[in-house]
Design an enzyme around this catalytic site. Structure first.
Site, mmCIF file in Angstrom:
data_model
loop_
_atom_site.group_PDB
_atom_site.id
_atom_site.type_symbol
_atom_site.label_atom_id
_atom_site.label_comp_id
_atom_site.label_asym_id
_atom_site.label_seq_id
_atom_site.Cartn_x
_atom_site.Cartn_y
_atom_site.Cartn_z
ATOM 1 N N ASN A 129 0.882 -1.171 0.000
ATOM 2 C CA ASN A 129 0.000 0.000 0.000
ATOM 3 C C ASN A 129 0.919 1.220 0.000
ATOM 4 O O ASN A 129 1.457 1.599 1.031
ATOM 5 C CB ASN A 129 -0.889 -0.029 1.250
ATOM 6 N N GLY A 164 2.078 2.128 10.810
ATOM 7 C CA GLY A 164 3.077 3.186 10.704
ATOM 8 C C GLY A 164 3.741 3.541 12.027
ATOM 9 O O GLY A 164 4.435 4.540 12.135
ATOM 10 N N GLU A 168 -6.073 -4.804 10.115
ATOM 11 C CA GLU A 168 -5.015 -3.861 10.450
ATOM 12 C C GLU A 168 -5.348 -3.139 11.748
ATOM 13 O O GLU A 168 -6.135 -2.175 11.751
ATOM 14 C CB GLU A 168 -4.860 -2.823 9.335
HETATM 15 P P1 PGA Z 1 2.476 0.187 7.635
HETATM 16 O O1 PGA Z 1 1.049 0.454 6.938
HETATM 17 O O2 PGA Z 1 3.004 -1.097 7.074
HETATM 18 O O3 PGA Z 1 3.314 1.381 7.263
HETATM 19 O O4 PGA Z 1 2.214 0.096 9.104
HETATM 20 C C1 PGA Z 1 0.167 -0.604 6.676
HETATM 21 C C2 PGA Z 1 -1.103 -0.068 6.082
HETATM 22 O O5 PGA Z 1 -1.520 1.022 6.496
HETATM 23 O O6 PGA Z 1 -1.710 -0.677 5.187
#
Ligand code: PGA
Length: 252
Positions: free
Chosen positions: A9, A172, A166
């Site tokens: 993503n 993040g 998630e």
């Molecule tokens: P991340 O994001 O891997 O940066 O934590 C995952 C997402 O929001 O799909």
């Protein structure tokens, strides 16, 4: 057997030029992948990425789609527009959309229906916030998101749906759910799908984990029986890191 699916993503990152360079670097690193590999890119990069992945088996996704066929919806994009660019997948209901852009389970349901009606595959995101988790509401939040977000879909339509679990507090932040925790929560989601829809649908449905999944933790997460893939944000922006996650997906 559920084929693992590793999806990047990119969020609001990469101009066309940057996108092309990243795909060129990534292609040889993921050649021969046995899992499904998808890059969900900004609308403006769809064409360039579709061209850059040609012949590689890598699929291309968008990050949102509107439910109406066309009309006065400034800033939105229709399923026909995505289909015209030969988009394969679209992410729907990402927590950033829910948090910053007012996405609800109802709009997720409508957007998913629009995607499926145009033969786009949907990656539908669910997940609890830290506040909800600390209040012991994880299961009830997920139950509602799954039941309402997927309401009304027929058994055959579920073939075109992937769920992404998630936990919002893990996105993040560098904090991942432990593999055991993620596995247990995804097992709960699968049980919910079995109850609300059917055991056969639940058994076939691919459910990804997302939230700070990266080159270092992907193998452990992917070794869990309930985890059928990953939705990768930050680590999908670097070819070397993303290819390691794909390698973990191959063994998943
Ligand atoms: P991340 O994001 O891997 O940066 O934590 C995952 C997402 O929001 O799909």
């Amino acid at each position: 057997m559920r084929t693992p699916i590793i999806a990047g993503n990119w969020k609001m990152n990469n101009t066309q030029k940057e996108a092309k360079a990243l795909v060129e670097e990534l292609r040889p690193l993921v050649e021969g992948a046995q899992c499904e590999v998808v890059l969900c890119v900004p609308f403006t990069a769809l064409s360039a990425v579709k061209k850059a992945v040609r012949g590689s088996g890598i699929k291309v996704g968008a990050q949102n789609v509107h439910w109406a066929e066309k009309g006065a919806f400034t800033g939105e994009i229709s399923a026909d527009m995505l289909k015209e660019l030969k988009t394969d997948y679209v992410i729907i209901g990402h927590s950033e959309r829910r948090q910053y852009f007012g996405e609800t389970d109802e709009s997720v349901n409508k957007r998913t229906a629009a995607a499926l009606s145009r033969k786009l595959k949907a990656i539908v995101c669910v997940g609890e916030t830290l506040e909800e988790r600390e209040a012991g509401r994880t299961e009830s939040v997920l139950l509602t998101q799954v039941a309402e977000g997927l309401k009304g879909f027929k058994s055959r339509e579920f073939n075109s749906i992937v769920l992404a679990y998630e936990p919002v507090w893990a996105i993040g932040t560098g904090k991942t759910a432990t593999a055991g925790d993620a596995n247990a929560t995804i097992a709960f989601i699968r049980k919910t799908v079995a109850k609300k829809f059917s055991p056969a649908i639940a058994d076939k449905l691919r459910i990804q984990y997302g939230g700070s999944m990266n080159a270092g933790n992907a193998a452990e997460l992917m070794s869990m029986p309930e985890i059928d893939g990953g939705l990768i944000g930050g680590a999908s922006l670097k070819a070397a890191d993303f290819s390691k996650v794909v390698a973990a997906g191959n063994k998943g």
